[in-house]
Motif scaffolding. Structure first.
Motif, PDB file in Angstrom:
ATOM      1  N   VAL A  83       0.882  -1.428   0.046  1.00 47.31           N
ATOM      2  CA  VAL A  83      -0.008  -0.080   0.105  1.00 47.31           C
ATOM      3  C   VAL A  83       0.747   1.138   0.054  1.00 47.31           C
ATOM      4  O   VAL A  83       0.487   2.435  -0.301  1.00 47.31           O
ATOM      5  N   LEU A  84       2.196   0.904   0.507  1.00 45.39           N
ATOM      6  CA  LEU A  84       2.960   2.035   0.569  1.00 45.39           C
ATOM      7  C   LEU A  84       4.344   1.702  -0.389  1.00 45.39           C
ATOM      8  O   LEU A  84       4.510   0.697  -0.908  1.00 45.39           O
ATOM      9  N   PRO A  85       4.789   2.941  -1.033  1.00 52.28           N
ATOM     10  CA  PRO A  85       4.293   4.297  -0.973  1.00 52.28           C
ATOM     11  C   PRO A  85       2.875   4.663  -1.652  1.00 52.28           C
ATOM     12  O   PRO A  85       2.649   4.257  -2.569  1.00 52.28           O
ATOM     13  N   LEU A  86       2.560   5.871  -1.081  1.00 50.16           N
ATOM     14  CA  LEU A  86       1.524   6.311  -1.739  1.00 50.16           C
ATOM     15  C   LEU A  86       1.630   7.046  -3.033  1.00 50.16           C
ATOM     16  O   LEU A  86       2.864   7.847  -3.153  1.00 50.16           O
ATOM     17  N   ASN A  87       0.924   7.081  -3.932  1.00 46.67           N
ATOM     18  CA  ASN A  87       1.040   7.641  -5.256  1.00 46.67           C
ATOM     19  C   ASN A  87       0.154   9.040  -5.232  1.00 46.67           C
ATOM     20  O   ASN A  87      -0.930   8.953  -5.175  1.00 46.67           O
ATOM     21  N   GLU A  88       0.902  10.226  -4.890  1.00 51.21           N
ATOM     22  CA  GLU A  88       0.037  11.572  -4.889  1.00 51.21           C
ATOM     23  C   GLU A  88      -0.570  11.966  -6.077  1.00 51.21           C
ATOM     24  O   GLU A  88      -1.528  12.664  -5.935  1.00 51.21           O
ATOM     25  N   SER A  89      -0.497  11.380  -7.208  1.00 51.54           N
ATOM     26  CA  SER A  89      -1.018  11.639  -8.363  1.00 51.54           C
ATOM     27  C   SER A  89      -2.497  10.840  -8.376  1.00 51.54           C
ATOM     28  O   SER A  89      -3.315  11.330  -9.078  1.00 51.54           O
ATOM     29  N   LYS A  90      -2.735   9.848  -7.570  1.00 50.56           N
ATOM     30  CA  LYS A  90      -3.915   9.015  -7.569  1.00 50.56           C
ATOM     31  C   LYS A  90      -4.557   9.493  -6.394  1.00 50.56           C
ATOM     32  O   LYS A  90      -5.735   9.011  -6.146  1.00 50.56           O
ATOM     33  N   ILE A  91      -4.168  10.233  -5.554  1.00 52.94           N
ATOM     34  CA  ILE A  91      -4.945  10.498  -4.076  1.00 52.94           C
ATOM     35  C   ILE A  91      -5.660  11.726  -4.256  1.00 52.94           C
ATOM     36  O   ILE A  91      -4.465  12.819  -4.532  1.00 52.94           O
ATOM     37  N   LYS A  92      -6.894  12.121  -3.986  1.00 56.62           N
ATOM     38  CA  LYS A  92      -7.380  13.339  -3.945  1.00 56.62           C
ATOM     39  C   LYS A  92      -7.472  13.772  -2.383  1.00 56.62           C
ATOM     40  O   LYS A  92      -7.690  15.226  -2.189  1.00 56.62           O
ATOM     41  N   SER A  93      -7.726  13.038  -1.430  1.00 57.08           N
ATOM     42  CA  SER A  93      -7.898  13.225  -0.255  1.00 57.08           C
ATOM     43  C   SER A  93      -7.382  12.400   0.805  1.00 57.08           C
ATOM     44  O   SER A  93      -7.404  11.148   0.637  1.00 57.08           O
ATOM     45  N   ILE A  94      -6.846  12.852   1.969  1.00 51.81           N
ATOM     46  CA  ILE A  94      -6.372  12.180   3.178  1.00 51.81           C
ATOM     47  C   ILE A  94      -7.109  12.442   4.217  1.00 51.81           C
ATOM     48  O   ILE A  94      -7.351  13.863   4.499  1.00 51.81           O
ATOM     49  N   ALA A  95      -7.623  11.466   5.018  1.00 49.29           N
ATOM     50  CA  ALA A  95      -8.002  11.732   6.413  1.00 49.29           C
ATOM     51  C   ALA A  95      -7.010  11.600   7.456  1.00 49.29           C
ATOM     52  O   ALA A  95      -6.577  10.519   7.453  1.00 49.29           O
TER      53      ALA A  95
END
Length: 741
Positions: free
Chosen positions: A387-399
């Motif tokens: 699941v890591l690393p996160l892909n910033e281009s695919k994430i629109k929001s983080i809680a």
């Protein structure tokens, strides 16, 4: 002129002449001549002091002796992970246990050098202004703490370099070298190995506790780091501990101080008591009838300086015949040696460190190194389905949820200084992704309880479900774990007098995490703590777990770097993560039986030396000589290759596996070498370790180190044998048993 005024004029003239003459004489005393041998200078200064003046200078608040031009000096200062407890803004590094997780002695030595530069800048300014008696401004730093973190419940374990004597010795030596510098005559600052000895909790009874380890455990676990720092690194300070060892208070312990420290190890630095430890002799340990006997015994045993306010009673001790003024002079000469070595009595143009000024404090280079050490300290424990690393281009929001998501205070740990800026995970996310990724921040829960009048956990989870990923930043803080009296947030289940009573994450946080798991969104846990959490539920249910320790001023940026793949995680656990509290022996039991990776025989959750990476490494078969003789050093090599798709650091670890012997206690295996390396994808390098006879030896029941003629296996890999990928080989040590120590 009136005869009355003539007389007043003559008195004033004589006073001015007397002052001028006194100042002139001060400058001409032999102890002020930098060209004379230091021992000559020390003897000269001691010869000019009264007994009362001598004993007054043997407390941490040493007063000025104005008639001799001797300035005041306060011996008490702290520099655990940067200059501490000053009102000035300074660079703050990760807590010591976090720096231990870097397994990087070069980085730690550089951190010590940076710290002593910032401390020197403050001290130089004070010396020029005649203000050397102020608290927390001197150059005698009471660090490092090289006690063994034998039990994860110990609140002060965060100040150490972990559970392993070898890692502790190497990391402790590195910071000593950084703090003290390499000038042949002058010390940049003065390090102090503490707490000597066998002092590893619990906190609540440290002023009364009598530790009775076996001789084997004393020499196999509790003393090796002290021996290394004293006999090899040549540290100039030692602090004795509060507790008793085999019936004698450590600061009045003839075996520890007179026999081992001075006679066996030939220590020529100074010994300070822990603060008000000498007061414990009569008051709590009940080993002495009164304080005069206590201070006399402490000094005769080898405690040169008292942090406290009893050593003025040494004067009475001399009058009562309990000790002699010559005994006073022996300890005083050790203290003056330190003051001469930091340049207190010399023209500043002769002291190479006297030119360090304020411009170094919080310089860009210093802040950069604090950031890099925070990056290196991060240990990735779980990463399910990558699941890591996160892909910033695919994430629109983080809680972003949790009690430490925006808690700058937590990142500073204990014994800390204050930087100009502290970057929390929330601040880092906002700075980096503003306008690109929505960050929905909700604290959600306190460290140990629910937020009064706050939203319910179901409401927090419902809001979090609207985001693509949930980032929970939890753990504890130094308000809950730390030194007795400093960790003031007691009264909660799981904590007592600075120690922990459980290794579980506070239940209220797990309760919230269970609600967050129901959302179906990826749940990533970032844990800040100075010790381990058993993560019984989290290890099975969280999608990823990152152990972030107390990361100092740049922790937020370092965490976000790892989460988004801008830094490949490379920290390694300096502690064993046990499965649960049931695996832990009684806290007050100092036997190493079934403790730490070296002797624990059960299953663990995360081993000592463990840490995941976003890439993979391979190890070639070991290269070595086939026939080895006892008494000789040996070299062992392997080639490490980055076979993954991204660049990254690897911590190469060497362990020895000795055959189990029913007549001798033998570790399951022991770390005897480590090296942090950086490899680009596809790159390889040869790593060579040299093992000395001492490192190849085992501890006998009487404490002696003996190199056996029996077979020993050498393992090199990315973690412990049988717990990671790697290579191993068997070497046969031939010949008669060889006694090393």
């Amino acid at each position: 002129m009136n005869s009355k005024y003539n007389w007043i004029f003559m008195i004033l003239l004589m006073s001015i002449f007397s002052i001028g003459y006194g100042q002139s004489q001060n400058k001409n005393y032999p102890f002020r001549n930098p060209d004379l041998d230091m021992e000559v200078r020390i003897k000269d200064l001691i010869s000019r002091l009264t007994l009362q003046e001598k004993v007054s200078m043997m407390k941490h608040e040493s007063p000025a002796i104005e008639r001799l031009g001797v300035p005041a000096y306060n011996w008490w200062n702290e520099a655990l992970h940067g200059v501490a407890r000053t009102s000035e803004k300074v660079t703050v590094f990760p807590q010591a246990i976090g720096m231990a997780a870097t397994f990087d002695t070069e980085a730690l030595q550089k951190m010590g050098d940076i710290t002593s530069s910032e401390g020197r800048a403050l001290f130089n300014e004070d010396l020029r202004n005649g203000k050397t008696g102020a608290g927390y401004r001197g150059l005698t730093y009471w660090t490092p703490n090289i006690n063994i973190f034998r039990d994860p419940r110990w609140g002060r374990g965060q100040e150490t370099y972990g559970e392993d004597p070898f890692l502790t010795a190497k990391m402790g030596s590195a910071i000593v070298r950084g703090l003290e510098g390499n000038d042949p005559k002058y010390l940049k600052a003065v390090a102090c190995a503490k707490h000597y000895a066998v002092h590893s909790g619990p906190e609540h009874n440290r002023h009364t506790f009598d530790v009775k380890p076996s001789t084997f455990d004393l020499w196999d676990t509790y003393l090796p780091a002290f021996r290394e720092l004293i006999t090899k690194t040549k540290v100039h300070g030692v602090m004795c501990a509060y507790n008793r060892l085999n019936g004698q208070p450590c600061c009045g312990n003839s075996k520890l101080l007179s026999d081992i420290l001075h006679n066996q190890w030939n220590f020529d630095g100074y010994v300070t008591s822990d603060c008000w430890a000498v007061s414990d002799f009569a008051q709590y340990h009940k080993t002495h009838a009164n304080n005069t006997e206590a201070v006399s015994d402490a000094l005769l045993s080898g405690t040169d300086l008292e942090c406290g306010n009893l050593y003025q009673l040494l004067e009475q001790g001399v009058k009562n015949g309990l000790l002699s003024e010559r005994d006073i002079n022996v300890s005083l000469s050790r203290l003056f040696k330190i003051l001469f070595k930091i340049g207190m009595f010399d023209p500043q143009d002769k002291v190479p460190y006297a030119s360090i000024g304020r411009e170094v404090i919080e310089s860009d280079a210093h802040k950069k190194h604090a950031y890099e050490m925070a990056q290196k300290s991060m240990v990735l424990l779980e990463n399910k389905k990558n699941v890591l690393p996160l892909n910033e281009s695919k994430i629109k929001s983080i809680a972003l949820i949790g009690p430490n998501a925006d808690n700058a205070h937590t990142q500073l740990a204990n014994y800390y200084g204050t930087p100009s800026e502290i970057v929390t995970p929330y601040a880092s996310l906002q700075k980096r992704f503003s306008g690109k990724i929505k960050v929905d921040y909700m604290k959600g829960v306190n460290i140990v309880d629910k937020i009064k009048d706050g939203p319910s956990f179901a409401q927090v989870a419902a809001q979090a479900k609207k985001s693509d990923v949930i980032l929970f930043v939890g753990g504890i803080s130094a308000d809950f774990e730390g030194e007795a009296g400093d960790a003031g947030a007691g009264g909660y289940a799981g904590f007592a007098s600075g120690d922990r009573t459980t290794i579980a994450l506070p239940p209220v946080q797990t309760e919230l995490l269970k609600e967050l798991k129901k959302t179906g969104r990826p749940v990533i846990v970032v844990n800040m703590s100075g010790s381990i959490m058993d993560f019984q539920w989290e290890s099975k249910n969280a999608d990823a777990i990152l152990q972030a320790w107390y990361g100092g001023q740049a922790a937020g940026d370092a965490i976000v770097d790892v989460l988004f793949g801008q830094y490949n995680p490379s920290g390694r656990m300096p502690l064993t993560t046990y499965m649960s509290d049931k695996d832990l022996p009684a806290f007050e039991d100092y036997s190493m039986e079934n403790r730490t990776y070296r002797y624990f025989k059960g299953q663990v959750r995360y081993p000592f030396g463990y840490g995941l990476s976003y890439t993979n490494f391979s190890y070639s078969p070991l290269e070595n000589d086939s026939v080895l003789q006892t008494g000789n050093s040996i070299q062992v090599s392997t080639t490490v290759k980055n076979i993954g798709k991204i660049d990254g650091d690897e911590v190469v670890q060497l362990y020895l596996i000795h055959p189990q012997d029913k007549n001798m206690r033998t570790p399951i295996h022991s770390l005897k070498g480590f090296k942090r390396i950086h490899l680009k994808k596809g790159e390889s390098t040869k790593v060579t370790f040299t093992l000395s006879p001492e490192e190849l030896a085992l501890t006998e029941s009487d404490g002696n180190l003996t190199e056996s003629a029996k077979k020993v296996e050498i393992y090199i890999g990315g973690g412990q044998p049988n717990k990671s990928s790697g290579s191993f080989n068997s070497l046969t040590i031939q010949g008669e048993s060889y006694k090393v120590f």
